[in-house]
Design a protein around this motif. Structure first.
Motif, PDB file in Angstrom:
ATOM      1  N   GLN A   1       0.851  -1.181   0.000  1.00  0.00           N
ATOM      2  CA  GLN A   1       0.000   0.000   0.000  1.00  0.00           C
ATOM      3  C   GLN A   1       0.893   1.239   0.000  1.00  0.00           C
TER       4      GLN A   1
ATOM      5  N   ARG B   1       3.139  -9.577   3.177  1.00  0.00           N
ATOM      6  CA  ARG B   1       2.150 -10.098   2.225  1.00  0.00           C
ATOM      7  C   ARG B   1       2.689 -11.331   1.505  1.00  0.00           C
TER       8      ARG B   1
ATOM      9  N   ARG C   1      -6.192  -4.613   9.631  1.00  0.00           N
ATOM     10  CA  ARG C   1      -7.383  -4.922   8.823  1.00  0.00           C
ATOM     11  C   ARG C   1      -8.313  -5.710   9.719  1.00  0.00           C
ATOM     12  N   ARG C   2      -9.550  -5.345   9.702  1.00  0.00           N
ATOM     13  CA  ARG C   2     -10.514  -6.066  10.521  1.00  0.00           C
ATOM     14  C   ARG C   2     -11.658  -6.523   9.633  1.00  0.00           C
TER      15      ARG C   2
ATOM     16  N   GLN D   1      -5.586 -10.826   8.681  1.00  0.00           N
ATOM     17  CA  GLN D   1      -6.854 -10.234   8.264  1.00  0.00           C
ATOM     18  C   GLN D   1      -7.686  -9.764   9.450  1.00  0.00           C
TER      19      GLN D   1
ATOM     20  N   HIS E   1      -0.165  -6.931  10.908  1.00  0.00           N
ATOM     21  CA  HIS E   1      -1.502  -6.472  11.309  1.00  0.00           C
ATOM     22  C   HIS E   1      -1.418  -5.267  12.242  1.00  0.00           C
TER      23      HIS E   1
ATOM     24  N   ASP F   1      -0.416  -2.279   9.862  1.00  0.00           N
ATOM     25  CA  ASP F   1      -1.484  -1.958   8.913  1.00  0.00           C
ATOM     26  C   ASP F   1      -2.706  -2.811   9.254  1.00  0.00           C
TER      27      ASP F   1
END
Length: 178
Positions: free
Chosen positions: A9, A24, A170-171, A84, A165, A168
């Motif tokens: 990103q 990633r 993410r939920r 995630q 996580h 960065d």
């Protein structure tokens, strides 16, 4: 235009970008391994069914390999779930807190999870070393080391996912899944 899952990103921090790209890649690699282990377990299960019920010559060695491929699958899939934010959690306090408190809560959870994964890595490696003198039932030529190695390997992948996580977050929200 949606970004590729492996593409970093855009940020103003190149080190963060580099780590997120590595994270990633490592999470994707672990998930590929988990998918391969699931495919192996399914193929061995079908082979066992054909051998046992069609040819009436059971292959006992497949049962052991199915069990251990499923263990590897679980430990290799954990990093993707952690990354995630899809693990089961109670996040009411997180939702009701201001952003600074949310970041503090994220840090506490990340540190606690890293501590737990650290224990799994430590004792998993110890267990793998102790199991290296044992052989798998049905596969006498294969050491149990390879089965128990799933704990530290999955744990190392999970560490990268936990840090990713935290950097960065993410939920996966149930409400947004509809």
């Amino acid at each position: 235009m949606p970004s590729l899952p492996l593409a970093p990103q855009p940020t103003d921090r190149p080190m963060k970008n580099a780590f997120l790209a590595f994270e990633r890649w490592s999470t994707f690699s672990a998930m590929l391994g988990a998918c391969a282990m699931l495919a192996l377990a399914a193929a061995l299960g079908m082979f066992q069914i054909v051998m046992r019920f069609v040819l009436e010559q059971p292959a006992e060695w497949t049962e052991v390999l199915i069990r251990f491929s499923l263990i590897w699958m679980v430990f290799l899939a954990i990093p993707a779930a952690l990354r995630q934010g899809a693990m089961v959690r109670v996040d009411l306090l997180h939702r009701w807190s201001p952003p600074k408190v949310q970041r503090l809560l994220d840090a506490v959870v990340a540190l606690a999870t890293l501590a737990l994964i650290g224990v799994i890595i430590w004792w998993g490696w110890d267990y793998a070393l102790r199991g290296s003198m044992q052989s798998m039932a049905g596969l006498e030529s294969v050491s149990m080391f390879w089965a128990y190695l799933a704990l530290p390997v999955g744990g190392l992948f999970a560490v990268v996912g936990i840090i990713g996580h935290f950097i960065d977050p993410r939920r996966m929200e149930l409400e947004s899944a509809t």
